[in-house]
Each structure stands twice: as structure tokens, then as C-alpha cells.
Design a protein around this motif. Structure first.
Motif, PDB file in Angstrom:
ATOM      1  N   GLU A 120      -4.722  18.119  29.448  1.00  0.00           N
ATOM      2  CA  GLU A 120      -5.944  18.876  29.700  1.00  0.00           C
ATOM      3  C   GLU A 120      -5.644  20.349  29.961  1.00  0.00           C
ATOM      4  O   GLU A 120      -6.455  21.214  29.676  1.00  0.00           O
ATOM      5  N   ASP A 121      -4.488  20.639  30.535  1.00  0.00           N
ATOM      6  CA  ASP A 121      -4.108  22.004  30.855  1.00  0.00           C
ATOM      7  C   ASP A 121      -3.002  22.435  29.906  1.00  0.00           C
ATOM      8  O   ASP A 121      -1.916  21.861  29.893  1.00  0.00           O
ATOM      9  N   GLU A 122      -3.296  23.453  29.086  1.00  0.00           N
ATOM     10  CA  GLU A 122      -2.317  23.888  28.087  1.00  0.00           C
ATOM     11  C   GLU A 122      -1.020  24.355  28.740  1.00  0.00           C
ATOM     12  O   GLU A 122       0.052  24.258  28.148  1.00  0.00           O
ATOM     13  N   LYS A 123      -1.098  24.864  29.975  1.00  0.00           N
ATOM     14  CA  LYS A 123       0.101  25.333  30.665  1.00  0.00           C
ATOM     15  C   LYS A 123       1.051  24.185  30.987  1.00  0.00           C
ATOM     16  O   LYS A 123       2.251  24.391  31.142  1.00  0.00           O
ATOM     17  N   GLU A 124       0.509  22.972  31.092  1.00  0.00           N
ATOM     18  CA  GLU A 124       1.334  21.817  31.421  1.00  0.00           C
ATOM     19  C   GLU A 124       1.988  21.207  30.184  1.00  0.00           C
ATOM     20  O   GLU A 124       2.867  20.345  30.307  1.00  0.00           O
ATOM     21  N   LEU A 125       1.559  21.645  29.004  1.00  0.00           N
ATOM     22  CA  LEU A 125       2.097  21.064  27.782  1.00  0.00           C
ATOM     23  C   LEU A 125       3.460  21.667  27.469  1.00  0.00           C
ATOM     24  O   LEU A 125       3.594  22.868  27.261  1.00  0.00           O
ATOM     25  N   GLN A 126       4.451  20.828  27.460  1.00  0.00           N
ATOM     26  CA  GLN A 126       5.808  21.242  27.137  1.00  0.00           C
ATOM     27  C   GLN A 126       6.292  20.444  25.932  1.00  0.00           C
ATOM     28  O   GLN A 126       5.810  19.343  25.653  1.00  0.00           O
ATOM     29  N   GLY A 204     -11.896 -14.761  16.524  1.00  0.00           N
ATOM     30  CA  GLY A 204     -13.088 -14.281  15.848  1.00  0.00           C
ATOM     31  C   GLY A 204     -14.103 -13.719  16.826  1.00  0.00           C
ATOM     32  O   GLY A 204     -14.152 -14.125  17.999  1.00  0.00           O
ATOM     33  N   GLU A 205     -14.919 -12.754  16.366  1.00  0.00           N
ATOM     34  CA  GLU A 205     -15.974 -12.110  17.157  1.00  0.00           C
ATOM     35  C   GLU A 205     -15.425 -11.590  18.481  1.00  0.00           C
ATOM     36  O   GLU A 205     -15.890 -11.944  19.564  1.00  0.00           O
ATOM     37  N   THR A 206     -14.436 -10.737  18.368  1.00  0.00           N
ATOM     38  CA  THR A 206     -13.841 -10.117  19.549  1.00  0.00           C
ATOM     39  C   THR A 206     -13.414  -8.711  19.197  1.00  0.00           C
ATOM     40  O   THR A 206     -13.485  -8.288  18.043  1.00  0.00           O
ATOM     41  N   LYS A 207     -13.002  -7.971  20.192  1.00  0.00           N
ATOM     42  CA  LYS A 207     -12.526  -6.612  19.980  1.00  0.00           C
ATOM     43  C   LYS A 207     -11.043  -6.523  20.332  1.00  0.00           C
ATOM     44  O   LYS A 207     -10.584  -7.166  21.277  1.00  0.00           O
ATOM     45  N   PHE A 208     -10.331  -5.699  19.557  1.00  0.00           N
ATOM     46  CA  PHE A 208      -8.922  -5.462  19.871  1.00  0.00           C
ATOM     47  C   PHE A 208      -8.638  -3.974  19.718  1.00  0.00           C
ATOM     48  O   PHE A 208      -9.393  -3.247  19.058  1.00  0.00           O
ATOM     49  N   ALA A 209      -7.559  -3.523  20.332  1.00  0.00           N
ATOM     50  CA  ALA A 209      -7.225  -2.103  20.324  1.00  0.00           C
ATOM     51  C   ALA A 209      -5.793  -1.900  19.856  1.00  0.00           C
ATOM     52  O   ALA A 209      -4.909  -2.723  20.118  1.00  0.00           O
ATOM     53  N   VAL A 210      -5.604  -0.810  19.147  1.00  0.00           N
ATOM     54  CA  VAL A 210      -4.273  -0.353  18.759  1.00  0.00           C
ATOM     55  C   VAL A 210      -4.059   0.998  19.423  1.00  0.00           C
ATOM     56  O   VAL A 210      -4.788   1.953  19.145  1.00  0.00           O
ATOM     57  N   ALA A 211      -3.094   1.061  20.314  1.00  0.00           N
ATOM     58  CA  ALA A 211      -2.783   2.307  21.012  1.00  0.00           C
ATOM     59  C   ALA A 211      -1.386   2.766  20.612  1.00  0.00           C
ATOM     60  O   ALA A 211      -0.549   1.959  20.192  1.00  0.00           O
ATOM     61  N   MET A 212      -1.161   4.059  20.734  1.00  0.00           N
ATOM     62  CA  MET A 212       0.124   4.602  20.316  1.00  0.00           C
ATOM     63  C   MET A 212       0.525   5.753  21.224  1.00  0.00           C
ATOM     64  O   MET A 212      -0.291   6.631  21.548  1.00  0.00           O
ATOM     65  N   LYS A 213       1.773   5.731  21.634  1.00  0.00           N
ATOM     66  CA  LYS A 213       2.371   6.828  22.397  1.00  0.00           C
ATOM     67  C   LYS A 213       3.335   7.557  21.477  1.00  0.00           C
ATOM     68  O   LYS A 213       4.159   6.939  20.812  1.00  0.00           O
ATOM     69  N   MET A 214       3.233   8.890  21.419  1.00  0.00           N
ATOM     70  CA  MET A 214       4.126   9.668  20.573  1.00  0.00           C
ATOM     71  C   MET A 214       4.650  10.878  21.328  1.00  0.00           C
ATOM     72  O   MET A 214       3.941  11.456  22.164  1.00  0.00           O
ATOM     73  N   SER A 215       5.883  11.257  21.021  1.00  0.00           N
ATOM     74  CA  SER A 215       6.476  12.451  21.614  1.00  0.00           C
ATOM     75  C   SER A 215       7.473  13.048  20.642  1.00  0.00           C
ATOM     76  O   SER A 215       8.079  12.339  19.838  1.00  0.00           O
ATOM     77  N   CYS A 216       7.607  14.359  20.718  1.00  0.00           N
ATOM     78  CA  CYS A 216       8.525  15.082  19.847  1.00  0.00           C
ATOM     79  C   CYS A 216       9.208  16.173  20.677  1.00  0.00           C
ATOM     80  O   CYS A 216       8.527  16.906  21.407  1.00  0.00           O
ATOM     81  N   PRO A 217      10.524  16.307  20.590  1.00  0.00           N
ATOM     82  CA  PRO A 217      11.220  17.317  21.401  1.00  0.00           C
ATOM     83  C   PRO A 217      10.892  18.748  21.014  1.00  0.00           C
ATOM     84  O   PRO A 217      11.180  19.672  21.771  1.00  0.00           O
ATOM     85  N   ASP A 218      10.278  18.940  19.843  1.00  0.00           N
ATOM     86  CA  ASP A 218      10.011  20.294  19.368  1.00  0.00           C
ATOM     87  C   ASP A 218       8.560  20.720  19.513  1.00  0.00           C
ATOM     88  O   ASP A 218       8.230  21.887  19.263  1.00  0.00           O
ATOM     89  N   SER A 219       7.656  19.791  19.897  1.00  0.00           N
ATOM     90  CA  SER A 219       6.243  20.151  19.992  1.00  0.00           C
ATOM     91  C   SER A 219       5.478  19.107  20.796  1.00  0.00           C
ATOM     92  O   SER A 219       5.756  17.920  20.685  1.00  0.00           O
ATOM     93  N   PRO A 220       4.502  19.549  21.607  1.00  0.00           N
ATOM     94  CA  PRO A 220       3.644  18.576  22.296  1.00  0.00           C
ATOM     95  C   PRO A 220       2.483  18.109  21.427  1.00  0.00           C
ATOM     96  O   PRO A 220       1.790  17.157  21.772  1.00  0.00           O
ATOM     97  N   TYR A 221       2.259  18.778  20.284  1.00  0.00           N
ATOM     98  CA  TYR A 221       1.101  18.488  19.427  1.00  0.00           C
ATOM     99  C   TYR A 221       1.495  17.429  18.398  1.00  0.00           C
ATOM    100  O   TYR A 221       2.012  17.741  17.320  1.00  0.00           O
ATOM    101  N   VAL A 222       1.257  16.179  18.757  1.00  0.00           N
ATOM    102  CA  VAL A 222       1.737  15.060  17.946  1.00  0.00           C
ATOM    103  C   VAL A 222       0.627  14.152  17.441  1.00  0.00           C
ATOM    104  O   VAL A 222       0.865  13.300  16.584  1.00  0.00           O
TER     105      VAL A 222
END
Length: 244
Positions: A120-126, A204-222
């Protein structure tokens, strides 16, 4: 050389850079000025630097197949200098059998043109700060989830895939039961399919979620952001810019 076509982008400008005598082009602009895509079909390390309208630093050129018909270039092919600075976005495609998976759960149908970070805070993004993303899908018949596909926008990206079943709150993908986790690393960018270690059964007749965690040593924008740049009204043909 390995049998896969390679796509690349470059800056095409017939008036400034293209030679109709030698069917060659060379541009000194940066890759962000690339405006056309072609397929590399071959190369010639000895293609003369003197055979370019804008003389490059040395010999050598890619032989590329264009999409403008056989009347353009040499039967549809032209030469792009090795030293063309606008060249970039090299891509190759390795397709799988269309019958390998019977159902594809997917919300978006556009291409990623931007990247996001979860902070949420760009200053915290490393560089190296992880971000999370998720989609929630509704299923109507019993299925098996065998793989997850996603865009990876930065080279050297670490990722973890999470599958949650029986999701009760669509605003919280983790409100279900954690059924699978798959970790990996990608040196390349592109659209990849990650096979799960074991298929996940979905009722059947249910909901499921696919979540993903990503990180890159050269950028926080992943996080890849898929978007349409314009919207066209089919009745009035009015074009609305939604690029931002």
C-alpha cells in the motif's frame, strides 16, 4: 536452431530506416519505440554493415519473416541488423496438446501490459518484496485441478501456488481449505503452465481459489495486470480509451 520459431519486436519505419535495395533495416531508437513484430527465420553473421540505410556498428543481421505479404522485402523476408537498438521482446512458444486439459477456468482474455505490487505504501516496496494475487472460480460439476497457468513478468522470479477448495467468502480466497501448494522458480518471462504434484478434487457446485505468491530480487512489481487499452461500442463504433 532447436526447431522453435522466435518472435521479436523492432521499430519499423520505411521512410527512415528501410532499404528497398538490400531489404534491410537498422534503427538507433530504444526498444520502447518498437512498433512491429516479426519471426526470426535465420541469420547471417557476414551481412555487410554497408547494406543498411542507417549504418550499424558492425556486420550481421537477422533474417526475419514479415506479415505484409510476398511483395514486401525479398519474397516477404527482410534483414534486421544485429545492432538494431529497438529490437527486443524475444519470445518463443512451446504449445501443448489441446486435449491435455478439458476445462480452463479463466476470467481474463486480454494480455498483460503493466505490473503491480501488493504494497500500500510505495516507500515500503523494496526489490524482492513478495506480492500475492488470487482468483476465485465457481464450479458446477466435480473436477480435478491439475495445473495453473499465469504470466511471469520478470526474470528470476520465485513463486508459490496455493489451491483452496470450498471457499466460503469470495472476498477472501483463503476462506476455504488449503488443498495444494506448489513452489517453483522461473528464469524466463512469459506465459507458463505449472503442473501440480497431485490433482486437486473439486466438488460440484462449489467455489475454489487459486492464489499465488511471487517475488523477484530485481523488482517488487511482479503481479501481471491484464487490460484492454480501448473499448469499442459495437452499435455506435465509439472508441473509449481505458488504457489507464
Amino acid at each position: 536452431m532447436d526447431g522453435h520459431a522466435v518472435d521479436m519486436s523492432y521499430c519499423s519505419d520505411k521512410m527512415k530506416y528501410y532499404s528497398s535495395v538490400y531489404f534491410s533495416t537498422n534503427c538507433n531508437k530504444k526498444p520502447r519505440f518498437a512498433n512491429h513484430a516479426v519471426v526470426i527465420a535465420g541469420w547471417d553473421d557476414n551481412f555487410p554493415a554497408s547494406d543498411f540505410r542507417v549504418k550499424p556498428e558492425g556486420n550481421g543481421a537477422w533474417l526475419v519473416k514479415n506479415s505484409w505479404g510476398s511483395d514486401y522485402g525479398q519474397d516477404g523476408y527482410i534483414w534486421v541488423s544485429y545492432y538494431d537498438r529497438s529490437v527486443g521482446e524475444f519470445t518463443t512458444y512451446e504449445m501443448t496438446d489441446k486435449d491435455e486439459h478439458t476445462i480452463n477456468f479463466q476470467h481474463d482474455s486480454f494480455v498483460p501490459v503493466q505490473t503491480l505490487a501488493a504494497g500500500e505504501d510505495e516507500k515500503e516496496l523494496q526489490d524482492g518484496t513478495p506480492s500475492y494475487m488470487a482468483n476465485v472460480f465457481e464450479n458446477y460439476e466435480p473436477e480435478q485441478i491439475e495445473a495453473v497457468s499465469t504470466y511471469i513478468m520478470n526474470p528470476d522470479t520465485d513463486y508459490e501456488v496455493y489451491i483452496y477448495t470450498n471457499v466460503t467468502d469470495c472476498s477472501d480466497p483463503t476462506s476455504g481449505e488449503l488443498a495444494a501448494v506448489k513452489s517453483g522458480h522461473s528464469d524466463l518471462t512469459g506465459y507458463f503452465t505449472v503442473d501440480l504434484d497431485e490433482p486437486v478434487y473439486i466438488d460440484g457446485e462449489t467455489k475454489f481459489a487459486v492464489a499465488m505468491k511471487m517475488s523477484c530480487p530485481d523488482s517488487p512489481y511482479v503481479i501481471p495486470l491484464e487490460t484492454a487499452l480501448i473499448a469499442v461500442d459495437k452499435e455506435t463504433e465509439q472508441i473509449t480509451d481505458i488504457g489507464s
